[in-house]
Design an enzyme around this catalytic site. Structure first.
Site, PDB file in Angstrom:
ATOM      1  N   CYS A 109       0.835  -1.209   0.000  1.00 21.63           N
ATOM      2  CA  CYS A 109       0.000   0.000   0.000  1.00 21.63           C
ATOM      3  C   CYS A 109       0.870   1.258   0.000  1.00 21.63           C
ATOM      4  O   CYS A 109       1.531   1.537  -0.985  1.00 21.63           O
ATOM      5  CB  CYS A 109      -0.994  -0.044   1.161  1.00 21.63           C
ATOM      6  N   HIS A 137      -3.619  -5.690   1.009  1.00 16.35           N
ATOM      7  CA  HIS A 137      -3.439  -6.018   2.416  1.00 16.35           C
ATOM      8  C   HIS A 137      -3.885  -7.462   2.622  1.00 16.35           C
ATOM      9  O   HIS A 137      -5.001  -7.844   2.246  1.00 16.35           O
ATOM     10  CB  HIS A 137      -4.278  -5.094   3.297  1.00 16.35           C
TER      11      HIS A 137
END
Length: 512
Positions: free
Chosen positions: A342, A439
């Site tokens: 991310c 994630h």
């Protein structure tokens, strides 16, 4: 259906409220009750995606798992995600609505109470009992006006409150009794019982302490809960918990007998977010996850992993200021592995632009230049569950995306994964440097081992020594979390009066 309600508040932050609610949720669910968790207001950068396309605190998602239900935005209607010393991103019912400063937010809470109550009513209509978690300390009388997180909410629905104190940090008698002293009589009246958490040693040594608190306050003693080390396997809610967990786990994974190990160094930046991505690595035999904080140099490593960030540009500047950025580039140039998830993925690219001022004043910055990708931040947030497989090897992956902006790859650059039928992430230097928005990329053990093997850990190959040593691990880390929740529920059933807690729960009565 109209659910009964019970609220768990604490004498302070990090006394174990979230964990106790998760354990109670699993215990009551196993008794055949329809249980749902609720936290009116949370402050955390460790968030989770809901099935209805929103986001809530990671702790409430864990509590939902304990109840055997999918996470819902109503479980945490107000989420504050800090972006600096005084400001936070405000998420209401799962959606980002504004950026607020701390002082301005205090007067805004009154406007949020109707939504908080509506979310609670939505849950109460579909449950037997709603377990409500407070935030911070019940005794924050300076913030009592317009409060929606603790006594303000408890009074609004007439919820009976159980107060939790942490004996491990010391002063638990004073913190419990002192809470009653500083509260108004009306607020104190909501508290019906107390729990002392994290007892170490002989519990009989605190029997007089439990009796003293009960006598002084008139509250029912509901349990003296010993420390349970297994809870470190559950996702941490904030960075302080993360650091404690990582440092506690390190000695467990130090290789011996000449066997190889893989050292994964994690620079801990101020706005670190969604750091439960590290949990599966911590559980893997032969992996040593080493957190590094400000003032410390990056030690020798096999892998440098840049996790998520709530403020990518600010954390990138911090990475450089601490000398960690140059060290990461040098590590990659010498053939070391670098991973980014991310915000960390964005930092590994060529550039990051914020033309709309999403994270602050409009600006742009050069990335570390390890991946030929460019990121433009924007106001639209991507919140989505995803499943797929590694582009090289085909091992399954699953998780979620939660990010602002878009990252474009150079033509011909191989992706790391295929998610929902789309190429995602980027890989360079023969697979030793990669980034992804996913994630949970390490959750499936087959993918985790493949990525560790690419990083230079031959012992993580299917027939390698550490792959064999971890054969006891489940195929997905989620299964390990579920096993820990069961263990926690057993622990609370032994050391708390769960029947008495259940008897305290009452039907909500909404204040006029």
């Amino acid at each position: 259906m109209s659910a009964r309600v019970l609220m768990v508040q604490g004498t302070g932050s990090s006394v174990g409220k979230s964990t106790l609610v998760a354990g109670l949720a699993r215990a009551l669910t196993r008794r055949g009750l329809r249980v749902l968790p609720f936290k009116p207001q949370n402050m955390s950068n460790n968030a989770a995606v809901t099935l209805d396309g929103g986001e809530i605190g990671r702790a409430q998602a864990l509590q939902a798992r304990a109840c055997g239900v999918p996470p819902m935005a109503d479980m945490n209607p107000v989420l504050l995600k800090p972006q600096g010393e005084t400001g936070s991103q405000l998420v209401v019912c799962g959606q980002r609505v504004d950026t607020v400063e701390a002082r301005a937010y205090q007067s805004r809470k009154e406007q949020l109470m109707p939504q908080v109550l509506q979310s609670f009513k939505n849950l109460a209509a579909q449950a037997d009992i709603v377990l409500v978690e407070g935030a911070g300390s019940a005794s924050e009388v300076n913030l009592r006006r317009h409060d929606i997180a603790n006594m303000g909410f408890a009074r609004a629905v007439r919820a009976p409150v159980v107060l939790v104190g942490d004996i491990d940090r010391g002063g638990v008698i004073a913190s419990l009794v002192g809470t009653q002293v500083v509260l108004t009589p009306e607020d104190a009246e909501q508290i019906k019982g107390f729990v002392v958490n994290r007892m170490r040693g002989d519990p009989t040594l605190f029997a007089d302490g439990m009796a003293f608190v009960a006598q002084k306050t008139g509250w029912q003693a509901l349990g003296l809960v010993p420390c349970l080390e297994d809870v470190r396997n559950l996702p941490a809610e904030d960075a302080a918990d993360l650091m404690a967990t990582l440092r506690a786990r390190r000695p467990q994974h130090t290789a011996g007998g000449g066997m190889p190990r893989l050292r994964v160094v994690v620079p801990v930046l101020p706005m670190i977010a969604n750091f439960d991505d590290l949990d599966p690595l911590c559980a893997e035999p032969g992996v040593e996850v080493i957190p590094v904080v400000g003032g410390e140099p990056l030690p020798d490593a096999d892998v440098i992993l840049l996790p998520g960030s709530k403020a990518t540009l600010a954390d990138l500047a911090c990475l450089r200021a601490r000398g960690w950025g140059a060290r990461t580039v040098e590590h990659a140039q010498k053939g070391g592995a670098v991973m980014g998830i991310c915000g960390g993925y964005q930092m590994l690219g060529q550039s990051i632009a914020d033309p709309q001022g999403t994270e602050g004043a409009p600006c742009a910055a050069q990335g570390l230049g390890l991946l030929p990708v460019h990121t433009v931040l924007g106001s639209s947030k991507r919140l989505e569950y995803a499943t797929g497989f590694l582009a090289q090897g085909g091992q399954p992956v699953a998780g979620y995306e939660m990010h602002l902006g878009q990252t474009d790859r150079a033509a011909g650059l191989p992706p790391l994964v295929w998610l929902n039928g789309q190429a995602e992430g980027a890989v360079a230097q023969g697979g030793r440097v990669w980034g992804t928005y996913l994630h949970g990329v390490f959750t499936h053990r087959a993918a985790r081992l493949a990525l560790l093997e690419r990083a230079g850990g031959a012992a993580f190959a299917p027939q390698g020594v550490w792959a064999q040593a971890g054969q006891h691990l489940p195929q997905t880390h989620d299964s390990a979390v579920d096993a820990t929740l069961d263990h926690l529920a057993d622990h609370l059933e032994r050391h708390m009066d769960v029947d008495a807690l259940l008897a305290l729960a009452s039907l909500p009565v909404y204040a006029a």
